[in-house]
Design a protein around this motif. Sequence first.
Motif: not given
Length: 513
Positions: A46-51, A461-469
Amino acid sequence: MGSVCRRDWQKKYVGRSRVALKPRTTEQVSELLRYCSSRRLAVVPQGGNTGLVGGSVPVFDEVVISTAAMNRVLHFDEVSGALVAQAGCVLQSLDEFVGQRGFMMPLDLGAKGSCQIGGNVSTGAGGLRLLRYGSLHGSVLGLEVVLPEPLVPTPAPLPRAGAGAGDGLGSGVGGKGSGGDGRVLDLLRTLRKDNTGYDLKQLFIGAEGTLGIVTAVAIQCAPRPASVQVALLACPSFAAVTATLAAARRRLGEVLSAVEFLDTAASTLTTAHLDGVRNPLVAETAGGGVNGGGWGEATGGGGEVTRGSAWSPASSGASGGPFYVLVETHGSDEEHDRQKMERFLEAVMSDGCVADGTLASSEAQAAAIWRLREGIAEALARRGAVYKYDVSLPTSGMYDMVEALRGRLAAGGFGPEAGVAVVGYGHIGDGNLHLNVSAPRYDDVLLGLIEPYVYEFVASRNGSISAEHGIGLMKAGALSYSKGPVAVQLMRAIKAAVDPGGIMNPYKLLPRI
Ligand code: FAD
Ligand code: 2HG
Ligand code: ZN
């Protein structure tokens, strides 16, 4: 152990762990993982727990290993801008540290006051300026990671060329400086170029604590810009937003540092729920219309906002437009950058992409505009239950998804009159949409209308279900919407090789078999 380590930032996921440990050194992390490996005790780093995907908290009674006490800067090179820091350093503190030396961190996000660099690396965080400074896959120069104990002893290494057997070379995965302890993977270099076999550090960027504990990070900082320009623009349609983005790329070129967008629902909700936050392009008393003031200046964010009841239709935000676009430049010459920005603004105004706008004329005004954008997640959390989706989609049709979901939920009885707001905003310059559904309370019927619909839409649409989180606990079962069976199989093989006991952050990232 207080609930602070057991419960996530959204207060959506909570475990029952009774143990949270806060080591100060890599050696202590190493000892802890050796102990947990020998007892097969599951561990949650666990880091800052902001996930935002439930990755940083226990599911059951896993041992929480927090890096909060590992908060020392280890080295900073004032020529190259390479920073080496322990994993628990808070992002904002690091930015202040390098800021005093003329540099800036290559990433920035709304959670900067709490998130830690080890957590940023472990989620592969993107943030507000990825468009300019790139992803952590490019800016991380090196890592130190403590790995869980192998189940079987690692075979002794072959002697080095020219060295006799028994020369004291450490066994296992450790390289330079691992002190013979095979569980400390030392990749903590600050080199820009290093083509020596597999780039192992990349495996841990976005691994979400499922492979080991990141204990130190080497990262390339960027020179701090001498000139920063920030504008907030109102676009009548989403097509105008994408045309504005294209114009910003073309006309602002090398100084462009961020292009963010928010829809009317996001703007209304944020100004209604955060004290002192206002949209300078919205007339305060009318509760929605774009003012006709032309190229005014932002007022500094100190104004009062007319506040309706939390569940009024106005705060539910039934419509998409107008859309607000934040454009920022980072450069080295104030006059040149200002002129460039003004010419860009004139162009997008005259071709009808932008109906109104404001260019900040002080740091306070720029900060007030950013606060409107960065405050959205916090405002949503204050309003009530939130279903969060963080997707990559082709930019031009990105907002179709918000409209489609808004229509679907309204047809199912979860429209504005039920207090449900479908909100779209995000890092449009990176093709990253944050689609959030805000509701008075969590409701399984509502969830059933959202999932798997959202994931199917993204996949179609060939996207991603997680861009950054990241994937965390929330999306572990949905990974296959973005990754094919061969990719998932390879991920499982990597997990089994690095964490054969399966103790590292179980139930996260990979789908259950
Ligand atoms: P945590 O939440 O503590 O952990 C996240 C994951 O990493 C967990 O799986 C955890 O087990 C693992 N982990 C943490 N530390 C380590 C370590 N040292 N070694 C191994 N594994 C570890 N994210 C973005 O990408 N872009 C944004 O713009 C953005 N904005 C945000 C704004 C707000 C207001 C909030 C609340 C969150 C935002 N986030 C954003 C999400 C989140 O802040 C980031 O993902 C951040 O990088 C998480 O860092 P953290 O230290 O809080 O990690
Ligand atoms: C942001 O860009 C964060 O503000 C949070 O990534 C997004 O709350 C969200 O969905
Ligand atoms: Zn984001």
